[in-house]
Design a protein around this motif. Sequence first.
Motif, PDB file in Angstrom:
ATOM      1  N   ILE A 137      -8.872   4.801  -6.540  1.00 26.28           N
ATOM      2  CA  ILE A 137      -8.152   6.075  -6.463  1.00 26.28           C
ATOM      3  C   ILE A 137      -9.171   7.162  -6.760  1.00 26.28           C
ATOM      4  O   ILE A 137      -9.756   7.189  -7.843  1.00 26.28           O
ATOM      5  CB  ILE A 137      -6.988   6.127  -7.470  1.00 26.28           C
ATOM      6  CG1 ILE A 137      -5.984   5.017  -7.154  1.00 26.28           C
ATOM      7  CG2 ILE A 137      -6.332   7.503  -7.459  1.00 26.28           C
ATOM      8  CD1 ILE A 137      -4.864   4.888  -8.156  1.00 26.28           C
TER       9      ILE A 137
ATOM     10  N   GLY B 206      -7.280  -0.981  -4.876  1.00 28.47           N
ATOM     11  CA  GLY B 206      -8.209  -0.033  -4.274  1.00 28.47           C
ATOM     12  C   GLY B 206      -8.593   1.077  -5.233  1.00 28.47           C
ATOM     13  O   GLY B 206      -7.987   1.266  -6.284  1.00 28.47           O
TER      14      GLY B 206
ATOM     15  N   ILE C 256      -3.658   4.124  -0.111  1.00 22.56           N
ATOM     16  CA  ILE C 256      -4.160   3.424  -1.289  1.00 22.56           C
ATOM     17  C   ILE C 256      -3.612   2.005  -1.245  1.00 22.56           C
ATOM     18  O   ILE C 256      -2.406   1.798  -1.134  1.00 22.56           O
ATOM     19  CB  ILE C 256      -3.714   4.129  -2.586  1.00 22.56           C
ATOM     20  CG1 ILE C 256      -4.244   5.571  -2.608  1.00 22.56           C
ATOM     21  CG2 ILE C 256      -4.185   3.355  -3.803  1.00 22.56           C
ATOM     22  CD1 ILE C 256      -3.734   6.391  -3.763  1.00 22.56           C
TER      23      ILE C 256
ATOM     24  N   SER D 216       0.861  -1.179   0.000  1.00 21.82           N
ATOM     25  CA  SER D 216       0.000   0.000   0.000  1.00 21.82           C
ATOM     26  C   SER D 216       0.898   1.230   0.000  1.00 21.82           C
ATOM     27  O   SER D 216       2.098   1.143   0.260  1.00 21.82           O
ATOM     28  CB  SER D 216      -0.928   0.004   1.217  1.00 21.82           C
ATOM     29  OG  SER D 216      -0.195   0.195   2.398  1.00 21.82           O
TER      30      SER D 216
END
Length: 151
Positions: free
Chosen positions: A32, A30, A26, A10
């Motif tokens: 954005i 995931g 993030i 991440s």
Amino acid sequence: MIEAADKDSSCIARCKEPGCSMRLRIKPGGVIPKREVDQRLSLDEVIESFDDARQVLRRRREQLGLSIEEVETAAGIATDQMLKFERDEPTRLPNIVTYLIWAQTLGYEVVLRPSTLPPITCRLIEETRDRYESRKRRAELLRQKRRRARR
């Protein structure tokens, strides 16, 4: 802008706009979030030439209601120098130190922010990639020499 990355893949991203303190984590896969361009309030002035810089500082001086002489006095710049700098076709160009003082006197912070490299620089990097390691070693030797000289 990516600020940090963790070993779990991440990363922490932050908004690059001046005055914005938003940060988010993030994760791989995931979402954005999209940037709200229309709601953005940027106080940055993009400077691509001395003419751009000159116009920005002249506008700022005029907004503050200051005369050239008053700014020269506050900045410690020699009399009539700013008049020569501010003209639409300047007869003199300030050195970088004078420019920084001039900008700071008018309440500007001069910031150099990394941007996209121009194509010619990218080509130069590509063409000289074989010299990268030797240049890196040389730069480190010069840094060490400067450190020793400061002691």
